[in-house]
Write a protein that holds these residues in place. Structure first.
Motif, PDB file in Angstrom:
ATOM      1  N   SER A  55      -6.929 -10.351   5.986  1.00  0.00           N
ATOM      2  CA  SER A  55      -8.064 -10.196   6.888  1.00  0.00           C
ATOM      3  C   SER A  55      -7.855 -10.974   8.179  1.00  0.00           C
ATOM      4  N   VAL A 111     -14.463  -4.395   5.182  1.00  0.00           N
ATOM      5  CA  VAL A 111     -15.106  -4.760   6.444  1.00  0.00           C
ATOM      6  C   VAL A 111     -16.388  -5.519   6.146  1.00  0.00           C
ATOM      7  N   ARG A 141     -10.186  -9.327  15.812  1.00  0.00           N
ATOM      8  CA  ARG A 141     -10.369  -7.964  15.310  1.00  0.00           C
ATOM      9  C   ARG A 141     -10.071  -6.945  16.397  1.00  0.00           C
ATOM     10  N   LEU A 177      -7.219  -3.935  16.347  1.00  0.00           N
ATOM     11  CA  LEU A 177      -7.604  -2.531  16.481  1.00  0.00           C
ATOM     12  C   LEU A 177      -6.974  -1.900  17.713  1.00  0.00           C
ATOM     13  N   LEU A 190     -12.389  -8.343   9.439  1.00  0.00           N
ATOM     14  CA  LEU A 190     -11.816  -7.017   9.215  1.00  0.00           C
ATOM     15  C   LEU A 190     -10.667  -7.220   8.246  1.00  0.00           C
ATOM     16  N   ARG A 228     -10.082  -0.463   3.007  1.00  0.00           N
ATOM     17  CA  ARG A 228     -10.706  -1.294   4.044  1.00  0.00           C
ATOM     18  C   ARG A 228     -11.740  -2.228   3.426  1.00  0.00           C
ATOM     19  N   VAL A 283      -8.073  -5.603   4.788  1.00  0.00           N
ATOM     20  CA  VAL A 283      -7.525  -4.476   4.038  1.00  0.00           C
ATOM     21  C   VAL A 283      -7.075  -4.982   2.678  1.00  0.00           C
ATOM     22  N   TRP A 340       0.076  -2.598  10.764  1.00  0.00           N
ATOM     23  CA  TRP A 340      -1.385  -2.672  10.735  1.00  0.00           C
ATOM     24  C   TRP A 340      -2.022  -1.299  10.865  1.00  0.00           C
ATOM     25  N   ARG A 341      -1.437  -0.423  11.655  1.00  0.00           N
ATOM     26  CA  ARG A 341      -1.980   0.930  11.774  1.00  0.00           C
ATOM     27  C   ARG A 341      -1.952   1.636  10.418  1.00  0.00           C
ATOM     28  N   ALA A 375      -3.204  -1.404  17.075  1.00  0.00           N
ATOM     29  CA  ALA A 375      -2.919  -0.397  16.052  1.00  0.00           C
ATOM     30  C   ALA A 375      -3.486   0.971  16.378  1.00  0.00           C
ATOM     31  N   LEU A 426      -4.661   0.108   8.092  1.00  0.00           N
ATOM     32  CA  LEU A 426      -6.023   0.493   8.464  1.00  0.00           C
ATOM     33  C   LEU A 426      -6.306   1.961   8.151  1.00  0.00           C
ATOM     34  N   CYS A 444       1.014   1.871   1.020  1.00  0.00           N
ATOM     35  CA  CYS A 444      -0.441   1.688   0.931  1.00  0.00           C
ATOM     36  C   CYS A 444      -1.049   2.484  -0.207  1.00  0.00           C
TER      37      CYS A 444
END
Length: 230
Positions: A198, A157, A205, A209, A162, A155, A164, A146-147, A212, A150, A37
């Motif tokens: 996304s 948003v 979403r 969340l 949602l 991000r 990345v 995904w964790r 993750a 995020l 990332c």
């Protein structure tokens, strides 16, 4: 005319490290995703191999650095956590994790092994007749990817999505597949020098969340050393 590589093309790892056990794989794969990332060096080729970094990684969010440190502690890789403060009107922090020289070989090996094995398990999906343990592992890998995104990716948003932003096409493919494993449809939109992955606002979403969400830390205490930014 040569065929242009598709997003889900799966290049072979340049080496075949021994397989990791399930618990180690989950932590090593998530740490590798966190690393991917971060912006790669100019000369890196992430579609070919995990970028060869200096013995450390830099995040602009404390929770991402804390998660990386937690994962490396589980993998028995010690790190030094430094915080550099910069900016004039708008102050910001950069969190740098450095691996001691004597542990750099283990750091590189375990993250490479975690990435290639985890990617293979996730993109391949559990085959018909796969054991319940293997199916749970694939779900865990999807949540870990995904964790990481995020926590450490850019991000994006909006009211209806949602998302990345990523510069790593392989990680973008992993996120698309990971969302499918979590029963969430995800979209991919190439941008200028990046990919936007996304999911829709609402139940999709919330499922991402929830899946993750960070688990409780296992006794890892962060005691960063502050240094002024250069």
């Amino acid at each position: 005319m040569a065929r242009e590589p598709a997003l889900l093309d799966r290049p072979r790892s340049p080496a075949s490290p021994p397989p990791l056990d399930w618990l180690t794989l989950g932590d090593a794969f998530e740490a590798a995703c966190l690393l991917r990332c971060t912006p790669p060096p100019t000369a890196a080729r992430p579609s070919v191999a995990l970028p060869a970094r200096s013995p450390g990684v830099e995040f602009n969010r404390q929770d991402a650095a804390q998660r990386m440190r937690q994962l490396l502690a589980r993998l028995d890789i010690p790190v030094t956590h430094e915080v550099a403060v910069g900016g004039l009107r708008r102050r910001y922090e950069l969190h740098r994790l450095w691996v001691p020289q004597e542990h750099q070989g283990a750091y590189t090996r375990v993250l490479n092994a975690g990435w290639w094995q985890g990617r293979r398990e996730l993109l391949g999906g559990p085959l018909p007749g796969a054991s319940p343990a293997r199916r749970r592992m694939v779900t865990r890998l999807a949540a870990a990817a995904w964790r990481s995104a995020l926590l450490a990716a850019g991000r994006h948003v909006r009211r209806h999505i949602l998302g990345v932003r990523l510069t790593d096409r392989e990680l973008a493919a992993v996120l698309i597949r990971g969302a499918a494993v979590l029963d969430v449809p995800a979209g991919l939109r190439p941008g200028t020098g990046c990919f936007l992955v996304s999911v829709a606002d609402g139940p999709d979403r919330e499922r991402i969340l929830s899946s993750a969400a960070l688990e409780p830390a296992r006794g890892v205490v962060v005691t960063p050393t502050r240094r002024p930014a250069c």
